[in-house]
Scaffold this motif. Sequence first.
Motif, PDB file in Angstrom:
ATOM      1  N   MET A 189       2.706  -3.711 -15.665  1.00 55.77           N
ATOM      2  CA  MET A 189       1.760  -3.210 -14.685  1.00 55.77           C
ATOM      3  C   MET A 189       2.493  -2.416 -13.619  1.00 55.77           C
ATOM      4  O   MET A 189       3.518  -2.875 -13.098  1.00 55.77           O
ATOM      5  N   ASN A 190       1.997  -1.240 -13.299  1.00 56.10           N
ATOM      6  CA  ASN A 190       2.575  -0.416 -12.248  1.00 56.10           C
ATOM      7  C   ASN A 190       1.681  -0.485 -11.008  1.00 56.10           C
ATOM      8  O   ASN A 190       0.457  -0.440 -11.108  1.00 56.10           O
ATOM      9  N   ASN A 191       2.305  -0.575  -9.857  1.00 55.40           N
ATOM     10  CA  ASN A 191       1.539  -0.753  -8.634  1.00 55.40           C
ATOM     11  C   ASN A 191       2.393  -0.323  -7.445  1.00 55.40           C
ATOM     12  O   ASN A 191       3.626  -0.322  -7.524  1.00 55.40           O
ATOM     13  N   THR A 192       1.727   0.037  -6.352  1.00 55.36           N
ATOM     14  CA  THR A 192       2.441   0.368  -5.124  1.00 55.36           C
ATOM     15  C   THR A 192       1.755  -0.319  -3.955  1.00 55.36           C
ATOM     16  O   THR A 192       0.523  -0.340  -3.867  1.00 55.36           O
ATOM     17  N   ILE A 193       2.549  -0.864  -3.083  1.00 51.78           N
ATOM     18  CA  ILE A 193       2.069  -1.576  -1.898  1.00 51.78           C
ATOM     19  C   ILE A 193       2.581  -0.844  -0.669  1.00 51.78           C
ATOM     20  O   ILE A 193       3.744  -0.432  -0.628  1.00 51.78           O
ATOM     21  N   ARG A 194       1.742  -0.678   0.335  1.00 47.64           N
ATOM     22  CA  ARG A 194       2.188  -0.041   1.573  1.00 47.64           C
ATOM     23  C   ARG A 194       1.808  -0.909   2.769  1.00 47.64           C
ATOM     24  O   ARG A 194       1.043  -1.868   2.649  1.00 47.64           O
ATOM     25  N   ASN A 195       2.366  -0.534   3.911  1.00 48.71           N
ATOM     26  CA  ASN A 195       2.063  -1.200   5.175  1.00 48.71           C
ATOM     27  C   ASN A 195       2.322  -2.706   5.087  1.00 48.71           C
ATOM     28  O   ASN A 195       1.508  -3.530   5.500  1.00 48.71           O
ATOM     29  N   ALA A 196       3.480  -3.058   4.534  1.00 41.66           N
ATOM     30  CA  ALA A 196       3.897  -4.457   4.463  1.00 41.66           C
ATOM     31  C   ALA A 196       5.151  -4.663   5.300  1.00 41.66           C
ATOM     32  O   ALA A 196       5.949  -3.731   5.473  1.00 41.66           O
ATOM     33  N   HIS A 197       5.315  -5.867   5.827  1.00 38.96           N
ATOM     34  CA  HIS A 197       6.577  -6.240   6.456  1.00 38.96           C
ATOM     35  C   HIS A 197       7.475  -6.798   5.347  1.00 38.96           C
ATOM     36  O   HIS A 197       7.276  -7.928   4.886  1.00 38.96           O
ATOM     37  N   ILE A 198       8.426  -5.996   4.898  1.00 37.09           N
ATOM     38  CA  ILE A 198       9.251  -6.333   3.738  1.00 37.09           C
ATOM     39  C   ILE A 198      10.481  -7.110   4.191  1.00 37.09           C
ATOM     40  O   ILE A 198      11.214  -6.676   5.092  1.00 37.09           O
ATOM     41  N   LEU A 219       1.423   8.177  -0.789  1.00 33.97           N
ATOM     42  CA  LEU A 219       1.297   6.737  -0.892  1.00 33.97           C
ATOM     43  C   LEU A 219       0.417   6.176   0.229  1.00 33.97           C
ATOM     44  O   LEU A 219      -0.168   5.111   0.110  1.00 33.97           O
ATOM     45  N   GLN A 220       0.350   6.927   1.353  1.00 30.79           N
ATOM     46  CA  GLN A 220      -0.438   6.454   2.483  1.00 30.79           C
ATOM     47  C   GLN A 220      -1.896   6.222   2.083  1.00 30.79           C
ATOM     48  O   GLN A 220      -2.575   5.386   2.671  1.00 30.79           O
ATOM     49  N   THR A 221      -2.386   6.928   1.093  1.00 31.94           N
ATOM     50  CA  THR A 221      -3.790   6.779   0.717  1.00 31.94           C
ATOM     51  C   THR A 221      -3.973   6.118  -0.644  1.00 31.94           C
ATOM     52  O   THR A 221      -5.020   5.530  -0.901  1.00 31.94           O
ATOM     53  N   THR A 222      -2.982   6.220  -1.533  1.00 33.13           N
ATOM     54  CA  THR A 222      -3.166   5.691  -2.882  1.00 33.13           C
ATOM     55  C   THR A 222      -2.651   4.270  -3.061  1.00 33.13           C
ATOM     56  O   THR A 222      -3.062   3.582  -3.990  1.00 33.13           O
ATOM     57  N   ALA A 223      -1.758   3.812  -2.194  1.00 31.00           N
ATOM     58  CA  ALA A 223      -1.183   2.479  -2.357  1.00 31.00           C
ATOM     59  C   ALA A 223      -2.096   1.412  -1.759  1.00 31.00           C
ATOM     60  O   ALA A 223      -2.955   1.682  -0.911  1.00 31.00           O
ATOM     61  N   GLU A 224      -1.913   0.179  -2.205  1.00 29.81           N
ATOM     62  CA  GLU A 224      -2.651  -0.966  -1.666  1.00 29.81           C
ATOM     63  C   GLU A 224      -2.130  -1.288  -0.266  1.00 29.81           C
ATOM     64  O   GLU A 224      -0.935  -1.513  -0.077  1.00 29.81           O
ATOM     65  N   ASP A 225      -3.010  -1.326   0.699  1.00 25.38           N
ATOM     66  CA  ASP A 225      -2.638  -1.548   2.096  1.00 25.38           C
ATOM     67  C   ASP A 225      -2.602  -3.050   2.387  1.00 25.38           C
ATOM     68  O   ASP A 225      -3.615  -3.739   2.271  1.00 25.38           O
ATOM     69  N   TRP A 226      -1.425  -3.539   2.790  1.00 28.68           N
ATOM     70  CA  TRP A 226      -1.276  -4.971   3.090  1.00 28.68           C
ATOM     71  C   TRP A 226      -1.482  -5.279   4.571  1.00 28.68           C
ATOM     72  O   TRP A 226      -1.331  -6.427   4.992  1.00 28.68           O
ATOM     73  N   ASN A 227      -1.790  -4.306   5.361  1.00 30.89           N
ATOM     74  CA  ASN A 227      -2.161  -4.532   6.751  1.00 30.89           C
ATOM     75  C   ASN A 227      -1.130  -5.350   7.529  1.00 30.89           C
ATOM     76  O   ASN A 227      -1.481  -6.183   8.360  1.00 30.89           O
ATOM     77  N   GLY A 228       0.131  -5.103   7.247  1.00 33.69           N
ATOM     78  CA  GLY A 228       1.195  -5.742   8.007  1.00 33.69           C
ATOM     79  C   GLY A 228       1.591  -7.128   7.551  1.00 33.69           C
ATOM     80  O   GLY A 228       2.449  -7.770   8.182  1.00 33.69           O
ATOM     81  N   SER A 233       6.920   0.333   2.133  1.00 33.97           N
ATOM     82  CA  SER A 233       6.184   0.240   0.874  1.00 33.97           C
ATOM     83  C   SER A 233       7.123  -0.190  -0.250  1.00 33.97           C
ATOM     84  O   SER A 233       8.348  -0.076  -0.137  1.00 33.97           O
ATOM     85  N   MET A 234       6.516  -0.689  -1.327  1.00 35.30           N
ATOM     86  CA  MET A 234       7.280  -1.062  -2.514  1.00 35.30           C
ATOM     87  C   MET A 234       6.475  -0.664  -3.748  1.00 35.30           C
ATOM     88  O   MET A 234       5.254  -0.869  -3.789  1.00 35.30           O
ATOM     89  N   SER A 235       7.149  -0.095  -4.722  1.00 36.48           N
ATOM     90  CA  SER A 235       6.482   0.252  -5.976  1.00 36.48           C
ATOM     91  C   SER A 235       7.065  -0.572  -7.119  1.00 36.48           C
ATOM     92  O   SER A 235       8.257  -0.911  -7.130  1.00 36.48           O
ATOM     93  N   ILE A 236       6.203  -0.908  -8.061  1.00 41.59           N
ATOM     94  CA  ILE A 236       6.576  -1.725  -9.223  1.00 41.59           C
ATOM     95  C   ILE A 236       6.285  -0.935 -10.480  1.00 41.59           C
ATOM     96  O   ILE A 236       5.206  -0.326 -10.618  1.00 41.59           O
ATOM     97  N   GLU A 237       7.227  -0.912 -11.396  1.00 44.39           N
ATOM     98  CA  GLU A 237       7.040  -0.259 -12.689  1.00 44.39           C
ATOM     99  C   GLU A 237       7.526  -1.186 -13.790  1.00 44.39           C
ATOM    100  O   GLU A 237       8.671  -1.632 -13.778  1.00 44.39           O
ATOM    101  N   ASN A 238       6.633  -1.501 -14.725  1.00 40.36           N
ATOM    102  CA  ASN A 238       6.973  -2.325 -15.880  1.00 40.36           C
ATOM    103  C   ASN A 238       7.609  -3.653 -15.479  1.00 40.36           C
ATOM    104  O   ASN A 238       8.571  -4.116 -16.099  1.00 40.36           O
ATOM    105  N   GLY A 239       7.066  -4.258 -14.434  1.00 34.80           N
ATOM    106  CA  GLY A 239       7.526  -5.579 -14.025  1.00 34.80           C
ATOM    107  C   GLY A 239       8.787  -5.602 -13.195  1.00 34.80           C
ATOM    108  O   GLY A 239       9.298  -6.684 -12.868  1.00 34.80           O
ATOM    109  N   ILE A 240       9.286  -4.421 -12.821  1.00 36.85           N
ATOM    110  CA  ILE A 240      10.531  -4.305 -12.061  1.00 36.85           C
ATOM    111  C   ILE A 240      10.254  -3.600 -10.736  1.00 36.85           C
ATOM    112  O   ILE A 240       9.409  -2.706 -10.662  1.00 36.85           O
ATOM    113  N   ILE A 241      10.994  -3.992  -9.700  1.00 39.94           N
ATOM    114  CA  ILE A 241      10.880  -3.289  -8.421  1.00 39.94           C
ATOM    115  C   ILE A 241      11.534  -1.923  -8.573  1.00 39.94           C
ATOM    116  O   ILE A 241      12.748  -1.821  -8.780  1.00 39.94           O
ATOM    117  N   ALA A 242      10.721  -0.867  -8.494  1.00 37.87           N
ATOM    118  CA  ALA A 242      11.224   0.486  -8.756  1.00 37.87           C
ATOM    119  C   ALA A 242      11.737   1.165  -7.495  1.00 37.87           C
ATOM    120  O   ALA A 242      12.713   1.929  -7.550  1.00 37.87           O
TER     121      ALA A 242
END
Length: 384
Positions: free
Chosen positions: A1-10, A42-51, A20-29
């Motif tokens: 599964m590929n996914n991108t997360i934004r607005n997170a405290h990493i 990414l500001q509009t397409t990634a999942e917003d974690w609201n901090g 932000s963090m993006s994931i590709e094929n189960g790995i942190i890309a």
Amino acid sequence: MNNTIRNAHIVTADEVFGGSMSIENGIIASITAASELASSNLQTTAEDWNGDFLLPGLVELHTDNLEKHLMPRPKVSWPTLPAIIAHDAQIAAAGITTVLDAISVGDIDSDSMRNDTLEACTLGLRSAANSGLLRADHFLHMRLELAEENLLEMFAPYLNDDRLKLVSLMDHTPGQRQWTDLTHYRTYVSGKRGWSEDKVESMLDRLLERQQAYAASNRRSIVACCRLLDHPLPLATHDDTTVEHVSEGVDDGVTISEFPTTLAAARAAREQRLGIIMGAPNMVRGGSHSGNVSAAELARADLLDVLSSDYVPASLLHAAFLLQNEGFSLPKAVATVSRNPARMIGLHDRGEIATGLRADFLRVRVVQGIPIVLGVWKSGIKIA
């Protein structure tokens, strides 16, 4: 599964930052700081974690939680598969993506049901994993009760089990180590095991006889067997109380001191470069239920490397955040429940938010000072 997360405290190994963090094929890309995202789509397409916090999946080296599901009351056994499924769901909900189920081999109580459930439990865990029923990754931590008469025979089938990641040497004979204070011992066994005062007194002499008959020879044999394995297998001691206990472990090739009961033992473990594990419930409660040294005291002395949830899965993340009150930075605190335990048992593909590692991670929000797990992902796939 590929996914991108934004607005997170990493939370990485070294720092905490918005990004932000993006994931590709189960790995942190990729991991990108917020300052670098201004012109990115990414500001509009990634999942917003609201901090909310983005943490690595937790790695648990020692939990007795499965036993509570297998034996919900003294002398009451529960069907194995439902017990395993319930245990796994609780583990995943607590943010634990990799767990070493601490399976007892032997018991100081000859009437215990632990010996009867050993084979069914280990076979059940393998069957459930192979059937794709488990959310977390489950490995084995075999806890060897050295005063068990048939210990070698019971442990032999697991020596070459590919799931075995840790072996600990235990001696729960009352009057020493964890149970130096017999008052605490009496309170514990009467509560947890349902022993009457008469049974406690009748068992004391019997348990000492068993220890004298079997513990030393079993320890020598187990250590010799582990040394002969083709692959290195970490050894841990349990409830070190004295400097001599630590020295004995070092002579046996031990690399981990689990739950040292005194400051002196913990200091000796550090001097000998042993990894030090303490209980997360000890940290959350503010002290040991056995009257031993507190996890907070060891943390203040920088004598704590790993936290273990022991008997309360939800305590693991809570205790890690409490370490900040004892002088730990958040990255250092989080490492005690992720990177440090993973490396301690030779798992280098997880335990940290870093590119190229497995995408095991959590979404966490702090509410009234308590970290709450909002989501859990293993290899990029949401499991809780």
